[in-house]
Design an enzyme around this catalytic site. Structure first.
Site, mmCIF file in Angstrom:
data_model
loop_
_atom_site.group_PDB
_atom_site.id
_atom_site.type_symbol
_atom_site.label_atom_id
_atom_site.label_comp_id
_atom_site.label_asym_id
_atom_site.label_seq_id
_atom_site.Cartn_x
_atom_site.Cartn_y
_atom_site.Cartn_z
ATOM 1 N N GLU A 46 60.361 -18.285 -11.058
ATOM 2 C CA GLU A 46 61.725 -19.418 -10.691
ATOM 3 C C GLU A 46 62.135 -18.939 -11.825
ATOM 4 O OE1 GLU A 46 61.667 -24.212 -9.877
ATOM 5 O OE2 GLU A 46 59.625 -23.164 -10.772
ATOM 6 N N LYS A 113 65.549 -24.984 -3.462
ATOM 7 C CA LYS A 113 64.384 -25.235 -3.602
ATOM 8 C C LYS A 113 64.478 -26.878 -2.269
ATOM 9 C CE LYS A 113 60.512 -26.700 -6.624
ATOM 10 N NZ LYS A 113 60.525 -26.875 -8.778
ATOM 11 N N TYR A 119 58.553 -35.797 -12.224
ATOM 12 C CA TYR A 119 57.584 -36.071 -13.061
ATOM 13 C C TYR A 119 57.246 -35.791 -14.257
ATOM 14 C CZ TYR A 119 54.968 -33.285 -10.327
ATOM 15 O OH TYR A 119 54.408 -31.648 -9.462
ATOM 16 N N CYS A 149 57.590 -22.694 -6.074
ATOM 17 C CA CYS A 149 57.263 -24.469 -6.777
ATOM 18 C C CYS A 149 56.508 -25.056 -6.235
ATOM 19 C CB CYS A 149 57.821 -24.000 -8.291
ATOM 20 S SG CYS A 149 56.362 -24.944 -9.915
ATOM 21 N N SER A 175 55.396 -22.728 -13.705
ATOM 22 C CA SER A 175 54.587 -23.736 -13.423
ATOM 23 C C SER A 175 53.623 -23.592 -15.123
ATOM 24 C CB SER A 175 53.112 -23.858 -12.275
ATOM 25 O OG SER A 175 52.297 -24.696 -12.575
ATOM 26 N N SER A 291 44.161 -27.550 -46.516
ATOM 27 C CA SER A 291 43.781 -28.017 -47.136
ATOM 28 C C SER A 291 41.978 -28.854 -47.726
ATOM 29 C CB SER A 291 44.153 -30.533 -46.256
ATOM 30 O OG SER A 291 43.213 -29.915 -45.077
ATOM 31 N N GLY A 292 41.978 -28.251 -47.058
ATOM 32 C CA GLY A 292 40.333 -27.795 -46.922
ATOM 33 C C GLY A 292 39.672 -28.395 -45.891
ATOM 34 N N THR A 396 50.375 -29.566 -39.327
ATOM 35 C CA THR A 396 48.475 -29.612 -39.330
ATOM 36 C C THR A 396 47.638 -30.999 -38.131
ATOM 37 O OG1 THR A 396 48.025 -30.307 -40.987
ATOM 38 C CG2 THR A 396 48.195 -28.268 -40.994
ATOM 39 N N GLU A 401 45.193 -38.508 -34.499
ATOM 40 C CA GLU A 401 45.897 -39.426 -35.314
ATOM 41 C C GLU A 401 47.696 -39.653 -34.559
ATOM 42 O OE1 GLU A 401 44.140 -36.269 -39.173
ATOM 43 O OE2 GLU A 401 45.784 -35.780 -38.001
#
Length: 551
Positions: A46, A113, A119, A149, A175, A291-292, A396, A401
């Site tokens: 597409e 199409k 959405y 599609c 897609s 950072s470890g 990272t 978080e």
């Protein structure tokens, strides 16, 4: 005339807006399909000519004239094979998402199409008008119906094409990948075959485009509803299948790759997303803070797998709260991967900043302000390295978080791309263990340590957050499934914990709005996939909303 229609599925990695490069790729693949594979027909994805999604580039006045010129080039240079490809087109003053069928200089058919998705990450109604007519064209004696599609997900366009005489359906796609999408697509294709009793050739693009990753996995379904071709995930290539005119069906191909599932598919999606974002945006490589901890360890491994160790630069920025094992584990990880690792202590810079701050805003010697100064100093050094070296800074942080605001604006959020933006903390561990299963790279101690930001003495994540095994399921239900507090509580979660988590998610929208893009892997990723207001009186629960914490 031949007894078969030999079809090549071109699973390509196109670059949005690179009309010249995409045109050349289409020509080269068409010639290869004709000369090396003996194909009568080659099918591209597409909007293959422009790349997908083109977004507001479609509003640029120069785009459609370039599309028309490139279509003319394709007609002029491709001979001896039918080509199905996607491109935008204008007709009667309206813009359409279209498919073109060309051969030997002639435009044989154009399809618009009909079903425009609007959405999640899709907003095609912003750009395109919907078509209303089927497209069935004769290719080497086979009546072929063309769809695009979303048409296959709804079904009516396929029914319409079959009613107009289609013996074979071609569905071209852009897609994007998300977890479990492979199974969903297969079930939809099988449903269309059961309804209409015609085989389907499904072609999808591959590659990363900003937040989206396209996994390919082009396939063919015969009239019995069985896969007779399955292209590999996340790999460009040309794959062939034959349509038997005598049987009115697709024959089984030698290409039947097993689908990728679970952590393997997510990991490959992240690697491809990082690689294409870096290379398509022409960065020399990447830099990141090590950072470890588990998040930066996984990000480093992803970067190396995507780009090679020589293009990855890791930096450790220790402070008084950085433990010896963090330094040791970061060193072991970088050494094992062959990555350059440098150290930039931040103690002196921290002292300078906090002394300057104390002169105008005295306060306690330790609170969130000092914690955020540490994070922001690291961001300053990393961004400076990015500027100096021309390398992209990878952040990272993970989705857990970012959901609850456990991140610092202009600190650990500073950067150009966030590989783990849509990856929950629990999935971070799963991906790390998966990657170690391919070859031990992340030290086991990193996997076993309790998560900590090391911004204060003896700090661990559970001081500020619910345990991740509680947090992540709540976040999945609220963020990805849009469930209410009441529904989540009814699923067995503690009301106080749920209300606290929901409140943190809502009041930290302003942070996420300033975060870098990252790879989408779930049904609802932060960014264009989930657009909540920043200023809002909605609390998600009977409790009053909290206030924003400017961290």
């Amino acid at each position: 005339m031949k007894d078969t229609l030999d079809i090549a599925l071109a699973q390509c990695n196109f670059l949005v807006g690179d009309l010249e490069g995409n045109t050349r790729q289409i020509i080269d693949n068409a010639v290869h399909a004709r000369d090396q594979l003996g194909a009568d027909l080659v099918v591209f994805s597409e909007l293959s000519l422009t790349g997908y999604p083109l977004e507001d580039l479609l509003f640029n006045a120069t785009v459609l004239p370039q599309v028309e010129q490139c279509l003319q080039t394709l007609q002029r240079e491709i001979h001896g094979i039918h080509v199905v490809l996607g491109a935008p087109s204008r007709e009667g003053g309206q813009l359409f998402n279209s498919a073109f069928v060309i051969r030997d200089g002639a435009m044989l058919a154009v399809y618009h199409k009909q079903q425009l998705p609007n959405y999640e990450v899709f907003d095609e109604k912003r750009y395109f008008h919907a078509g209303d007519a089927a497209c069935v064209t004769d290719i080497q004696g086979v009546r072929v119906g063309i769809t695009i599609c979303e048409d296959i997900w709804v079904g009516a366009p396929v029914e319409q094409a079959v009613a107009d005489g289609a013996e074979l359906i071609i569905n071209i796609n852009a897609s994007p990948y998300q977890v479990h999408k492979t199974d969903e697509r297969l079930e939809i294709l099988k449903a269309r075959v059961r309804e209409q009793r015609v085989p389907i050739v499904y072609v999808n693009q591959v590659g990363g485009q900003d937040e989206l990753v396209f996994d390919g996995e082009s396939c063919c379904i015969n009239r019995r509803g069985e896969p007779c071709l399955r292209a590999p995930a996340f790999e460009p290539g040309m794959f062939t299948v034959q349509y038997s005119k005598a049987d009115s069906d697709l024959l089984t191909s030698d290409c039947l790759h097993a689908p990728l599932t679970g952590a393997a598919s997510v990991y490959r999606a992240l690697v491809l997303g990082v690689r294409d974002y870096v290379l398509k945006n022409r960065f020399d490589g990447v830099v990141l803070g090590l950072s470890g901890g588990i998040d930066s360890a996984l990000t480093l491994v992803l970067a190396v797998d995507a780009l090679g160790a020589e293009r990855v630069h890791a930096v450790m920025m220790p402070f008084r709260y950085t433990s010896a094992i963090s330094i040791e584990d970061a060193g072991a990880l970088a050494a094992g991967l062959g990555v350059q690792l440098d150290q930039i202590p931040i103690e002196a810079a921290f002292t300078a900043v906090t002394h300057g701050l104390a002169a105008v805003a005295p306060g306690p010697s330790q609170d969130v302000t000092e914690e955020n100064v540490q994070s922001r100093l690291r961001g300053v050094f990393l961004m400076a390295l990015s500027n100096r070296t021309g390398r992209l800074l990878l952040t990272t942080g993970n989705k857990s978080e970012m959901s609850v605001g456990y991140a610092t604006l202009y600190g650990d959020m500073a950067g150009g791309f966030a590989p783990l933006k849509d990856v929950s903390k629990t999935l971070v561990y799963e991906l790390a263990r998966y990657r170690n299963g391919l070859g031990q790279v992340i030290p086991e101690r990193v996997l076993q340590r309790e998560p900590t930001a090391e911004l204060a003495p003896d700090q661990v994540d559970r001081d500020s957050l619910p345990p991740y095994e509680q947090l992540d399921p709540i976040l999945e239900k609220f963020v990805e499934q849009d469930l209410s507090v009441e529904h989540i509580v009814a699923d067995g979660f503690d009301r106080r914990v749920v209300e606290r988590v929901v409140s943190m998610v809502l009041r930290n929208e302003y942070k996420r709005r300033q975060a870098p893009p990252g790879v989408k892997i779930t049904r609802r990723a932060f960014g264009k996939d989930r657009r909540y207001p920043i200023t809002s009186g909605f609390s998600g629960s009977p409790s009053p909303p909290g206030t924003q914490s400017q961290s």
